[in-house]
Design a protein around this motif. Structure first.
Motif, PDB file in Angstrom:
ATOM      1  N   HIS A   1      24.377 -10.085   5.451  1.00 26.48           N
ATOM      2  CA  HIS A   1      23.013  -9.998   4.931  1.00 26.48           C
ATOM      3  C   HIS A   1      22.608  -8.587   4.531  1.00 26.48           C
ATOM      4  CE1 HIS A   1      21.767 -14.103   5.382  1.00 26.48           C
ATOM      5  NE2 HIS A   1      22.348 -14.132   6.563  1.00 26.48           N
TER       6      HIS A   1
ATOM      7  N   HIS B   1      24.304  -6.563   2.453  1.00 22.91           N
ATOM      8  CA  HIS B   1      24.775  -6.120   1.148  1.00 22.91           C
ATOM      9  C   HIS B   1      23.601  -6.063   0.172  1.00 22.91           C
ATOM     10  CE1 HIS B   1      24.914 -10.436   0.262  1.00 22.91           C
ATOM     11  NE2 HIS B   1      24.793 -10.082  -0.996  1.00 22.91           N
TER      12      HIS B   1
ATOM     13  N   PRO C   1      21.221  -6.903  -2.654  1.00 19.77           N
ATOM     14  CA  PRO C   1      20.900  -8.169  -3.327  1.00 19.77           C
ATOM     15  C   PRO C   1      21.152  -8.132  -4.835  1.00 19.77           C
ATOM     16  CG  PRO C   1      18.901  -7.115  -2.497  1.00 19.77           C
ATOM     17  CD  PRO C   1      20.058  -6.313  -2.014  1.00 19.77           C
TER      18      PRO C   1
ATOM     19  N   TYR D   1      23.781  -7.196  -6.152  1.00 20.53           N
ATOM     20  CA  TYR D   1      25.148  -7.683  -6.316  1.00 20.53           C
ATOM     21  C   TYR D   1      25.167  -9.189  -6.554  1.00 20.53           C
ATOM     22  CZ  TYR D   1      29.969  -8.869  -5.387  1.00 20.53           C
ATOM     23  OH  TYR D   1      31.239  -9.368  -5.486  1.00 20.53           O
ATOM     24  N   ASP D   2      24.295  -9.916  -5.863  1.00 19.85           N
ATOM     25  CA  ASP D   2      24.258 -11.370  -6.039  1.00 19.85           C
ATOM     26  C   ASP D   2      23.952 -11.751  -7.476  1.00 19.85           C
ATOM     27  OD1 ASP D   2      24.888 -12.002  -3.411  1.00 19.85           O
ATOM     28  OD2 ASP D   2      22.794 -11.941  -2.779  1.00 19.85           O
ATOM     29  N   SER D   3      23.012 -11.063  -8.091  1.00 16.57           N
ATOM     30  CA  SER D   3      22.660 -11.390  -9.477  1.00 16.57           C
ATOM     31  C   SER D   3      23.805 -11.014 -10.428  1.00 16.57           C
ATOM     32  CB  SER D   3      21.363 -10.710  -9.893  1.00 16.57           C
ATOM     33  OG  SER D   3      21.492  -9.309  -9.876  1.00 16.57           O
TER      34      SER D   3
ATOM     35  N   HIS E   1      26.976 -10.878  -9.586  1.00 16.81           N
ATOM     36  CA  HIS E   1      28.074 -11.784  -9.265  1.00 16.81           C
ATOM     37  C   HIS E   1      27.950 -13.095 -10.037  1.00 16.81           C
ATOM     38  CE1 HIS E   1      30.340 -14.700  -6.794  1.00 16.81           C
ATOM     39  NE2 HIS E   1      31.170 -13.681  -6.640  1.00 16.81           N
ATOM     40  N   ALA E   2      26.751 -13.496 -10.358  1.00 16.56           N
ATOM     41  CA  ALA E   2      26.515 -14.763 -11.054  1.00 16.56           C
ATOM     42  C   ALA E   2      26.638 -14.642 -12.576  1.00 16.56           C
ATOM     43  CB  ALA E   2      25.129 -15.285 -10.686  1.00 16.56           C
TER      44      ALA E   2
END
Length: 116
Positions: free
Chosen positions: A10, A12, A14, A16-18, A20-21
């Motif tokens: 939790h 990392h 955030p 990166y999540d966008s 990554h997609a």
């Protein structure tokens, strides 16, 4: 999953999540795998051929090539040459195909990070 590992997951960024997609990230990952998987399989097959021949084709491996240099020594030295060759090819491939995508993703990451 331990509590510590859960907390680490939790923490990392955030952004990166966008990233990554995105299609660009998938393209980068795909381009990386396009080189790495075949190169790994080819090198392991070449190495296992060396091991196989060393164990079960002793007469072939003991064949003299020049002077006291036999096929086994040539195979062994070619393992080093192959390693350096793959490293050279990967560096060129990375410079041409991976680095431009990675730079673009890094720029997007920095822009999104500043906006947060």
């Amino acid at each position: 999953m331990s509590e510590e590992a859960h907390d680490q997951a939790h923490r990392h960024d955030p952004v990166y999540d966008s990233l990554h997609a995105t299609a660009e990230f998938r393209a980068l990952r795909s381009a990386y795998r396009k080189f790495v998987f075949p190169a790994t399989v080819a090198f392991l097959a070449w190495y296992l051929l060396y091991v196989f021949c060393s164990n079960w084709a002793e007469d072939f491996m003991n064949t003299k090539v020049v002077g006291n240099i036999n096929v086994a020594l040539v195979f062994g030295l070619l393992q080093f040459a192959t390693t350096f060759g793959i490293a050279y090819l990967y560096a060129n491939y990375s410079n041409k195909h991976l680095d431009p995508l990675a730079r673009k993703l890094d720029e997007e990451y920095e822009i999104e990070k500043r906006q947060l």
